[in-house]
Each structure stands twice: as C-alpha cells, then as structure tokens.
Scaffold this motif. Structure first.
Motif, PDB file in Angstrom:
ATOM      1  N   ARG A  80       0.959  -1.180  -0.112  1.00 16.73           N
ATOM      2  CA  ARG A  80       0.113  -0.018  -0.062  1.00 16.73           C
ATOM      3  C   ARG A  80       0.964   1.268   0.159  1.00 16.73           C
ATOM      4  NH1 ARG A  80      -3.912   1.980   4.621  1.00 16.73           N
ATOM      5  NH2 ARG A  80      -1.845   1.822   5.837  1.00 16.73           N
ATOM      6  N   ASP A  81       0.586   2.114  -0.952  1.00 16.93           N
ATOM      7  CA  ASP A  81       1.400   3.422  -0.881  1.00 16.93           C
ATOM      8  C   ASP A  81       0.976   4.109   0.498  1.00 16.93           C
ATOM      9  OD1 ASP A  81       1.761   2.776  -3.578  1.00 16.93           O
ATOM     10  OD2 ASP A  81       0.577   4.314  -4.362  1.00 16.93           O
ATOM     11  N   SER A  82       2.220   4.679   0.814  1.00 14.96           N
ATOM     12  CA  SER A  82       1.866   5.443   2.067  1.00 14.96           C
ATOM     13  C   SER A  82       2.563   6.618   2.537  1.00 14.96           C
ATOM     14  CB  SER A  82       1.552   4.578   3.538  1.00 14.96           C
ATOM     15  OG  SER A  82       2.496   3.679   3.621  1.00 14.96           O
ATOM     16  N   HIS A  83       2.378   7.568   3.449  1.00 23.70           N
ATOM     17  CA  HIS A  83       3.424   8.568   3.641  1.00 23.70           C
ATOM     18  C   HIS A  83       4.629   7.925   4.522  1.00 23.70           C
ATOM     19  CE1 HIS A  83       5.062  12.372   4.809  1.00 23.70           C
ATOM     20  NE2 HIS A  83       4.213  12.879   3.827  1.00 23.70           N
ATOM     21  N   THR A  84       5.746   8.518   4.088  1.00 20.34           N
ATOM     22  CA  THR A  84       6.755   7.859   4.709  1.00 20.34           C
ATOM     23  C   THR A  84       7.144   8.543   6.176  1.00 20.34           C
ATOM     24  OG1 THR A  84       8.220   9.768   3.766  1.00 20.34           O
ATOM     25  CG2 THR A  84       8.177   7.306   2.825  1.00 20.34           C
ATOM     26  N   GLY A  85       6.436   9.826   6.201  1.00 21.31           N
ATOM     27  CA  GLY A  85       6.591  10.411   7.641  1.00 21.31           C
ATOM     28  C   GLY A  85       5.416  10.330   8.498  1.00 21.31           C
ATOM     29  N   ALA A  86       4.211   9.868   8.074  1.00 20.55           N
ATOM     30  CA  ALA A  86       2.796   9.886   8.824  1.00 20.55           C
ATOM     31  C   ALA A  86       2.538   8.605   9.096  1.00 20.55           C
ATOM     32  CB  ALA A  86       1.812  10.709   8.068  1.00 20.55           C
ATOM     33  N   THR A  87       3.049   7.435   8.567  1.00 21.07           N
ATOM     34  CA  THR A  87       2.708   6.213   8.539  1.00 21.07           C
ATOM     35  C   THR A  87       3.635   5.546   9.270  1.00 21.07           C
ATOM     36  OG1 THR A  87       1.909   6.484   6.219  1.00 21.07           O
ATOM     37  CG2 THR A  87       1.639   4.069   7.500  1.00 21.07           C
ATOM     38  N   GLN A  88       3.220   5.123  10.544  1.00 25.32           N
ATOM     39  CA  GLN A  88       4.338   4.097  11.384  1.00 25.32           C
ATOM     40  C   GLN A  88       4.509   2.846  10.652  1.00 25.32           C
ATOM     41  OE1 GLN A  88       3.584   5.189  15.699  1.00 25.32           O
ATOM     42  NE2 GLN A  88       1.958   6.713  14.672  1.00 25.32           N
ATOM     43  N   PHE A  89       5.372   2.142  11.359  1.00 27.07           N
ATOM     44  CA  PHE A  89       5.813   0.946  10.601  1.00 27.07           C
ATOM     45  C   PHE A  89       4.439  -0.219  10.907  1.00 27.07           C
ATOM     46  CE2 PHE A  89      10.866   1.613  11.349  1.00 27.07           C
ATOM     47  CZ  PHE A  89      10.701   2.084  10.344  1.00 27.07           C
ATOM     48  N   ARG A  90       3.790  -0.058  12.097  1.00 25.17           N
ATOM     49  CA  ARG A  90       2.754  -1.223  12.199  1.00 25.17           C
ATOM     50  C   ARG A  90       1.625  -0.911  11.392  1.00 25.17           C
ATOM     51  NH1 ARG A  90       2.244   2.182  16.710  1.00 25.17           N
ATOM     52  NH2 ARG A  90       0.349   3.186  17.082  1.00 25.17           N
ATOM     53  N   HIS A  91       1.593   0.344  10.568  1.00 25.74           N
ATOM     54  CA  HIS A  91       0.607   0.713   9.840  1.00 25.74           C
ATOM     55  C   HIS A  91       0.840   0.266   8.203  1.00 25.74           C
ATOM     56  CE1 HIS A  91      -2.142   1.812  13.197  1.00 25.74           C
ATOM     57  NE2 HIS A  91      -1.198   2.776  13.451  1.00 25.74           N
ATOM     58  N   ARG A  92       2.124   0.055   7.827  1.00 23.80           N
ATOM     59  CA  ARG A  92       2.571  -0.170   6.477  1.00 23.80           C
ATOM     60  C   ARG A  92       2.585  -1.468   5.994  1.00 23.80           C
ATOM     61  NH1 ARG A  92       8.174   3.314   6.120  1.00 23.80           N
ATOM     62  NH2 ARG A  92       7.561   5.221   7.359  1.00 23.80           N
TER      63      ARG A  92
END
Lengths: 501, 501
Positions: free
Chosen positions: B288-300
């Motif tokens: 899933r594309d996600s923001h590198t700053g706003a997405t913590q590891f557990r949500h990636r």
C-alpha cells in the motif's frame, strides 16, 4: 458524472449576500470592490465577536466538498472504488492539470474580492482586505499531489481556505486586518524532487536559483525545470519569492493527518504542536555487473542484494529508536534479468520528532551500510563473497524538528474547543506523541514557521492512508477542519487587534 | 584510434591465396564463385587430413583480434581502462549498431565465398560449400550485447567462425560437406526480454508470433517490437525461422567462460558438456502506498521492504542448495522519496546443473515469499505490521538442463588435445562441475542441441567477469578458442565423411 461546472455555479451563488441567522450587527458599508445591488448588508467586526458569535459562524460543508471534488476533475488518478469521487489524484506540480487548478484558485478568490499575487516560485497569495491595512493572516496549503495521490492531502487545506473566504463574505464578517489564502507550489516534491521547495524559497531557506533549476523526475526523461514549467503555464510571477515581499502575520494550515492516530482515538481535531525532524539521503551502492548464470555467489559483488540488506538494516535501526526509515525510490543498472546489477541507488528518508534521534539513526545506518558493503555483516545463511561493494551517501535535504507558535496553537485549540467541546481537544493525550500532535510529514508550515507564527490543524483520514489514491476524509471531518481553520484565523485576527498590531 | 577501415583491409588481403607451409595436396580446381586470376592453388580435403595436418592448421590470431575489435566500433559502451580497446559494448539487438555489425557479417562472409541466408528472426546463416552437398556443420554465436556488456561474449564466437572461414580459404581446405557460421538474433534477451529467442524459434520451441511481438524494454518507453525492428533495419528475412528450413549437421559454439573456473585452474580450454537448468520469473509484490513520515511501521504494507526480504531469502535458499538465485531487474511504484512503495516487481533467475534442484529452490522460495508477504517470517529486529503484502509469481522462461552430444564433445576434446596436449584437456577435473564443464549461462547451443548434435568450447576470461564493460579475454585465449572451434568443425566433417553421411 461529477462536472467542473458545479464550481462556477457554487461560486456565483456566493456573490449574493445572504441574511445571517446570527446576531451580528452591521457596522459600516462593505467596502470591497464588488457591487451588491440589492439588500443592505449587516457587517460584523471580528473584534466585537463573542465566543457565541464564533460558535454561530460555520462553513458550508456541502459547498466545501463540491469545490474540492470539482477541482479534482483536473488531474484525476486511479479509481479505487465505485463511488462518484472514489478516484485518486495525479496532479503533478506545474502540469497542465495543476495550471487548471491554479486558474480556478485565482479566478475564484478574485471573484470573492481578493487581490491575488503570484511570486517567482508560482506561489499564489489571495488576500481579502480587513478594516485596517496590515500584514495578512493566511490559511495555506497546496494543490499539487503525488503521482498516485488522493483528493485531500493539500487540496483540502486550500479549498477550506477558499471556503473560509466564502463564509466570511456570506456573513459579512469584517476582519481587523487582511486575511488570505496561499497555494504553495510543488509542496510534494514529487515532480521536482525537493518538497516544500517554494515555501522554502519564500522563507529564504532555499536559493531561488537552486529551486528554479530543479529538474522534473516525472515523467521519466522529462527535460523540464521548475522555471521552464512556471514560464510554460504562465505562473512565473513578478513578485520576489520572499517573506519580505509577502509577509504574514501568521500562517494556519489544515491538513489530513496522514496517519491513524485521530481515527484510532476517535478524535475529530488534532492540534498540531510541531513537525518531525527528517533527513533525506541518496545512497549509491557500487558492485560489479556479472552474469547471473556463470558467476557463483563467492565471485559476486551484487549491488542489489547489498542494497536489500541495507534497506532492511535501516528499517531495524529506525525501529530500535522508535524512529522511521523508508526507501521510496530505487533504481539499478544495467537492468537485465541475467545480469547481477553492479549499480543501485536508493532514497533513504529518516524521521523522528527529535533531531538527535534522526542523527543517531543516520550514524548507525552509515556504520551498518559500510559493514554490509564490505561483507562484514553477519547474515546467517548468506553466501560469503570475495568481492565487495562500495557505498556512498549524499544528503539531499535536512528538515530539523519544528515547534509551532504558542499563540497559533492556542487559537487552534480554542477553535477546536468551540467546535467539539472542551474535553474533546483539551485532553488529547495521544501516547508517545505528547499532549498535542506532532506531524510526521513535512508541510509548508515548517517554512512559514521559520519566519512567522504558524500552526496546523489535523483531521482524521480513513485508516491513516495518504499518498494513495484511496486517501479519504469524510465530509464531516473536512468540514470540522475548515471550521477550526476559520475559527483559528479569526481568533488570531482578534488577538492581534486586542494587542493593537 | 582504432578504425573500422582495418576490417576492410584485412578482409581484402584474404582474397589473395597464400602459399601454405603445410603438406596439403591440391586436389581439384577451387570451385567457389570468386576469381583468382593468378597462382595455382593447392587444395586439401579434410577427409585426407591427418592429426599432423590438423595440428599444422592454425587461425591468424592478429587478424581475429583485428576483426573483433573493428566490429566493436559499432555500439561502443563504457570505457573501463586506458588501452585502445578498453571499452565495453552496448550493442542492443536490432539497434542501428547491431545492423552495422550484421552488415559486416554478411559482406565479409559473402566476400569469402559464402551464401548468406536470413530467416524470419533475422538469424544469419553464412555457408561455405563443401565437396559434396549436404547439411552444413555450423559454428555459431551472436553479435548483440548487454546494455553494459563487453567485447567477447557472443562476439568472439561469431568472429572466430569468420576467422575459421578465412583460414580455410587461405589454406585451400576443402570440407566434405558445407560448413557455415551463424549469427543468432537477440541471444542476450536484454532488449527483447527473452534470451536465445531466435534460436528458440528456429528450434520451434518458441512460436514465431510470440517472438515477433516481444516489446523492447531498452530504451525505456520504446514501443518497438522485434518484428518492427527487424523490418526497420532490413533483417526480416524471407526464409522461415525453422530448423527444417535451415538444418544443421552439428553446431559448435565458442564462448568465453563467463566464470572463473578455467582461470583459477590455469586451463586454456573448457570442453563443455552441457548447460545449467534455469527458470526466469517475474515476482510482483503489492502493498500500500503511504506517507513515509505519517505512517508508522505497524500501519505499513511496504512492498519494497518486503521485496528486499524476498531477494535475500532467495539468495539464502539457493546457497543452501548450491544453486544460484539472482535479481537483475526491480521496478517500483509510485517512486517518490516520501511515499512508501505499494508496488514492486522484480525478476528472479534460478539456476542449477540439475532440473530437480531448480524446482526445489523455486518451491522453497514460493513458500518463503508467501510467509514474508504475510509477515509470518521471523525477522529479528523488524517492526511488526498489521498490514501485509500480497505476492504473485509469473514464470517467464524455463530452460531445462542441457546435455550436449557425445560426438561433438569428442571433436572438441580432440581439438583441445591437439592444441594443448593430452593432459591439458583430458584431465580437466574441475570439482563440483564434473570432469567436463557445465555452462552456467544459457546459449543458443541449448536450442540447437534440441534438434542437432551440439557442443561448446570455453576459454578463460579475466576474473570470470562477463556482462560487464571490463569483460576481457587475452588474444591468446581468443586464438586458442578459435583454433579449437575450427578443429572441432573439421573433425566433425571428417567424422561424417567417414560414416558416409
């Protein structure tokens, strides 16, 4: 099908004054350069607004969403659902689609009585006069998106600013000083690889020439620079890109959280205290091209296998420090199924709320990458090799931790309390992130904060998803954010007037 | 500066018959369609050549290297050293440079009295008549290179074939049956992503239409297909691409080893018994594309981190089985520093001398990749995540283990013994690779071997480096290989004549 025409319709209807249901008193004739042939408008001065008046002043949710989705017709991306607006965005900065969105911004704000200035970075500043002349308070964000972005990141902040102007006009609200809305250029750093570059130039943190010479990285093989694209679409403004030419009393930015904290805590509004520190690097790994079939492991210097180990190592090191490390770009050469790559280059993005932690993660990664390149890492099960890779780091961008201004934070908090009730915002104690929130992502507010009081407002987005076509915030969440944005801007205007500047 | 003109000079000088120092007897008038105004050439029939005659017949090393380097003026790549020819190659199949090399091949072999046929895959077959009509024995390889390839892979084999023709002419050698040289199209599979595709079509293992429709992957965004490029450069021949239309009595291929075994063992010649089995896959990881700053590891669901783990896992699994696994291509989306990639695709190349081992590595990788995608792998120090990736495999190419023909192997071995002495070749016991060598890389000989007796000759290359600009074999090694190639072809011709076919 959602049509662009709806924008025009909505915009036009704003030109008709409406009778407010609030108790605001008319004070003097509306003095902006627009003609209201009928009715006798009742003006209300922000200085005289009570908390009850503020509470009665609300933006138009339907109109806000209508504007937002109308502008998203320009630069549509991938469809992710069946709904009319379940379509992502791909509106790269200074593209034709971005020009259409910019034109909409200029035309709409002008029709609302604003004067629009464009600076040498294409930043658009739309200003609505106040009772007194003075430096404006701005609401600002950006209209560009990632190549596979969504409809809310940046776009919501600008549309909420425009909706604020419409609501102030509708309700004949007179601010003590001018208020404005900014559309910052190339915030994403996706097409021209430096994020927040145009607020950076404005803050005089990035030289204009460096920014103008940035080359497009999307689409591939594009030869355009920021300057050539600004010229091409007619947005190379004559005003110097500098906080000295377009100063601000304050800057407020509404943004989707881009993370899952508000949603998980069932919170409507995040009062943002600051922005994480981060550094961007380009890491180059050099090994040796060799044949995949004829070269046994012990004779290889496999740059991709080595880079893979580095990416995993950076992840583990960041995790150990409760920081973030991410790789979003990776290229290799020569790129053939039966050739072991001898060259790999990848981006590394390290973040933490603390500058020191970013530095620690960087230092540990540098040590670990050296060891990995030299084959000194102990990696159980990997084949040893007589040949090794080299590794090289280039620092592309450093953004130290940002701490927003207390006055701005207070205005946002009060506007949040007004909307949600005291407990909702005041007790926002969200674990490791402190009593208030810290933004994980960088924003133009990082640069405005270097020069003038700044803060941000977050609203929840579904699953914390951002930089993704399926990014989504509910109409209610968007309206909450727009109401708090307007409330904060007006409270700041009142605060200034009370302090006599 | 090394000039292309030297080729012409060398070629022209060949048209003058020279007086041989050997004891060969003239047998009958030279009957090829060329005019030798002066001298009375002395012909020698291969059927009557003794081992001593074979030993006296040697190619011209200087002319061979001159030809090889002259052809390398077309499609020059990266310079890697200070020497005149210390320059790599980038001669992609069916490029303008490849056309120049093909034109040279056609003109040179025609001037040597050959008839040149081009088939529907652009394969070029140059045939020198023998005493009797019949199916020719061929020496063959390819003139295309990797994008960052060297001067020896493929090119040496073709140039040695041409040098064989020149030496036969010089010495008025008359074979019992025709002998020829083949230039196979797109062996590398670099530009059109199927290696050995044109010998594959010729062997009727790959449908013509599939091959014609292959799209160029280099340069990026190229819309050319094999067919359109064959047409564009004038090499879409009218002869069907089939072993039925251009049959062979046998096929011999000289190649650099592309590995370090001969050099390490101080051996001049490798008698190749077969080719490793291999399979090529495209692996697709979706996160899933996600923001590198706003997405913590557990949500990636980080597709690149996941792919990195897979690449390392494939390496370890292959190592455990004494097999090879390699990734040469990796692409990702969306490709932005501050977006965690939601999509990664990479090539996986698995090889082993045993078919069963390739299957075992494939099966273990499939299991491991599933576990990695689902976050079930135990990876100490990695952050766990609630979100997972999916993984998908596509099999692009299967090349089972190849075992060359005993007659051909014997001819190569005898030619090797002749050149180096008995012990040099006969006792070539090279560890895990068996008494003779197994080729790690695929070659057109894999396909010719499906239809007709085939084998290969290896010569050492420096450091085992191949698919690299700095690929290098000494002039002596190249000459050794060309001598053994010619010796094997002539011995096979004699063998056929002795058997009466």
């Amino acid at each position: 099908m959602f049509s662009c025409k709806s924008t025009t319709t909505v915009t036009s209807s704003l030109l008709r004054p409406r009778v407010s249901t609030s108790t605001w008193r008319p004070r003097r004739q509306w003095r902006y350069g627009r003609s209201f042939a009928t009715s006798s408008p009742r003006l209300i001065a922000v200085t005289e607004m009570t908390e009850r008046d503020f509470a009665a002043l609300r933006i138009n949710e339907k109109r806000l969403m209508s504007d937002l989705h109308a502008t998203c017709e320009w630069g549509k991306g991938e469809r992710w659902g069946d709904g009319e607006t379940d379509i992502g965005m791909s509106r790269l900065s200074l593209s034709d689609a971005d020009k259409q969105a910019r034109d909409w911004f200029a035309e709409t704000t002008q029709s609302l009585g604003c004067k629009v200035t464009v600076d040498a970075m294409g930043n658009q500043f739309a200003v609505r006069p106040g009772t007194s002349d003075g430096v404006p308070v701005y609401a600002g964000s950006h209209l560009d998106t990632q190549p596979t972005g969504g409809r809310y990141d940046g776009i919501l902040g600008v549309c909420a600013g425009v909706e604020m102007l419409k609501t102030l006009n509708d309700n004949w609200v007179e601010t003590s000083y001018p208020v404005g809305v900014v559309n910052w250029t190339n915030e994403e750093g996706a097409r021209f690889p430096k994020s927040m570059v145009s607020s950076g130039v404005w803050a005089e943190s990035i030289p204009l020439e460096d920014a103008h010479n940035l080359k497009s990285v999307i689409p591939a093989n594009d030869t355009a620079t920021m300057k050539s694209e600004l010229e091409r679409i007619g947005y190379l403004g004559s005003t110097p890109a500098s906080y000295k030419s377009t100063p601000m009393a304050a800057h407020f930015e509404l943004h989707i959280e881009q993370g899952p904290i508000l949603e998980a805590g069932d919170r409507r509004i995040g009062v943002v205290r600051g922005v994480q520190a981060y550094k961007w690097f380009t890491v180059t790994v050099r090994g040796r091209d060799s044949h995949t079939g004829a070269t046994q492991f012990r004779h290889r210097a496999d740059a991709l296998l080595t880079a893979s180990k580095m990416i995993i190592a950076s992840h583990k090191i960041a995790h150990k420090h409760s920081a973030l490390a991410s790789t979003g770009i990776l290229t290799l050469k020569p790129g053939s199924t039966n050739t072991v790559p001898g060259f790999v280059q990848f981006s590394l993005d390290i973040r933490s709320p603390r500058n020191e932690t970013v530095d620690e993660v960087e230092a540990e990664c540098k040590k670990a990458f050296e060891e990995i390149a030299a084959g000194e890492d102990i990696d159980t099960g990997s084949a040893p090799s007589e040949r090794h890779c080299s590794v090289e780091w280039k620092t592309d961008f450093v953004s130290p931790a940002t701490f927003f201004h207390d006055d701005c934070i207070k205005c946002v908090q009060e506007a949040g309390n007004d909307l949600c009730g005291q407990g909702e915002v005041k007790d926002l104690d969200i674990g490791a992130w402190g009593k208030f929130m810290t933004s994980g992502a960088g924003h133009d507010s990082v640069y405005t904060n270097k020069r003038f009081p700044t803060s941000m407002i977050f609203v929840p987005c579904r699953d914390g998803v951002s930089h993704n076509p399926a990014e989504y915030s509910s109409p209610e969440a968007c309206a909450d954010g727009a109401n708090v944005l307007m409330g904060a801007v007006l409270r700041y205007d009142k605060l200034r007037a009370g302090r006599g500047h």
